[in-house]
Design an enzyme around this catalytic site. Structure first.
Site, short mmCIF file in Angstrom:
data_model
loop_
_atom_site.label_atom_id
_atom_site.label_comp_id
_atom_site.label_asym_id
_atom_site.label_seq_id
_atom_site.Cartn_x
_atom_site.Cartn_y
_atom_site.Cartn_z
CE LYS A 1 -6.80 -35.23 11.10
NZ LYS A 1 -5.66 -34.33 10.94
CB ALA B 1 -4.37 -28.05 10.51
N GLY B 2 -5.73 -25.14 10.30
CA GLY B 2 -5.34 -23.74 10.17
C GLY B 2 -6.37 -22.81 9.58
CG ASN C 1 -11.93 -30.30 15.68
OD1 ASN C 1 -11.56 -31.35 16.18
ND2 ASN C 1 -12.89 -29.59 16.24
#
Lengths: 95, 259
Positions: free
Chosen positions: B101, B188-189, B210
């Site tokens: 990644k 993300a976000g 995460n």
């Protein structure tokens, strides 16, 4: 002889191999990856490659982290990287 | 109607469309339980120096078994293509996977990706035989360039890393879905299960998170919520939502009312 491991100065015996260094540090070789003077060393070379005076060794492993930088509290590899030019690490030894 | 294309990356088919991170957990044990609750089959991990002065013999991979989970090492924390490439090479030499990644971060305040450096690093890593998962802005043009560079998937952000703001620009995510044929994984976000559902309703192939799980008051319960959110969103995408209308439309028959 003097070497540097993850930017920490260390004294090891002449002829110490990477495998020997990992054993001294109580690190299981299967769990880590090793770079010697910016060249990645393949795992099956750990017992063959001997260290020399002044060598710089990086030992890394996998830690918790996702889409966020440096969450582990471990020293990031990052700080040590900038001393080499574009695409720094030398091409090596993959099979 | 949308077709349920299987979620396949580099020949590996995943039943779960959720990929989870391993940062910010209170313990390895909690992390493991959250991964199980999430139903994820792919787990991303960071690459860091071993602390040689205080070496803990416990290792993340004792808890997240690479025989069970597909491990996706990331280059989180890298600010140049050079650093990311070096980190990727080291990660591969650990002998678990050639997947990476790829994150090249642009600045510390926003943690937004440096798209230019990401593209540059993608080209090089693809040539070296890596399966590259680039983290990138929600930019359809960049997504297309990454596909052309040989990326295995493209990972547009929903919002800045760790912000929990949800999908800030669903229209761009849709444009990315139209622009590329490789899997689109929102990365993300996201903040909560409805954000995950929304990403999947748009037709994304998968989602990586995460902080949304690890940062919840009860991470294990949130992991389970995300598991359902992702699945519900995918099902809704496949089912095809009803059109939006400006005025009410009764759902009960007008005939037979009591008088």
């Amino acid at each position: 002889m003097k070497i540097e491991v993850n930017s920490i100065k260390k004294e090891v015996l002449q002829g110490t191999t990477i495998h020997g260094l990992l054993t001294q540090l109580n690190i299981v070789p299967q769990r880590v990856a090793v770079e010697l003077n910016l060249s990645v060393i393949d795992k099956n070379q750990f017992e063959q490659v001997s260290l020399k005076e002044g060598d710089c060794v990086e030992i890394i492993n996998f830690v918790g982290g996702g889409e966020a930088p440096a969450s582990s509290g471990n020293t990031a590899l990052v700080g040590a990287v900038q001393r080499k030019g574009k695409y720094g690490s030398k091409q090596t030894i993959y099979h | 109607m949308a077709v349920n294309k299987p979620f396949i990356i580099d020949g590996v088919e995943f039943k779960s469309r959720l990929i989870v991170g391993t940062g910010k957990y209170a313990s390895f044990e909690e992390n493991k339980k959250a991964v199980i609750a999430s139903g994820a089959e792919c787990v991303t991990v960071a690459v860091r120096r071993v602390n040689i002065l205080d070496h803990n013999s416990e290792n993340l991979l004792d808890y997240i078994d690479p025989k069970i989970y597909k491990i996706l090492p990331n280059t989180a924390g890298c600010y140049t293509a050079d650093e990311a490439i070096r980190t990727a090479r080291l990660a591969r030499s650990a002998g678990i996977t050639n997947w990476v990644k790829l994150e090249v971060i642009g600045d510390t305040k926003t943690l937004l990706p440096d798209n230019e450096a990401t593209l540059e690093a993608t080209r090089i890593l693809v040539k070296e035989g890596f399966v590259v998962f680039p983290y990138v802005s929600d930019d359809p043009i960049m997504a297309k360039k990454l596909q052309d560079a040989g990326a295995a998937v493209v990972m547009p952000l929903a919002a800045p890393i760790g912000s929990g703001l949800g999908i800030r620009n669903p229209y761009n995510i849709q444009l990315i879905l139209e622009a590329v044929s490789i899997p689109v994984i929102v990365d993300a976000g996201v903040g909560t299960a409805s954000d995950a559902a929304m990403a999947m309703e748009l037709g994304c192939d998968g989602i990586l998170m995460n902080t949304a799980i690890a940062g919840a008051k009860n991470p294990i319960l949130m992991a389970e919520a995300m598991n359902y959110g992702v699945r519900a969103g995918r099902m809704a995408y496949l089912a095809g939502r009803m059109p939006k209308k400006r005025y009410a439309q009764a759902s009960s028959p007008a005939e037979g009312m009591i008088e």
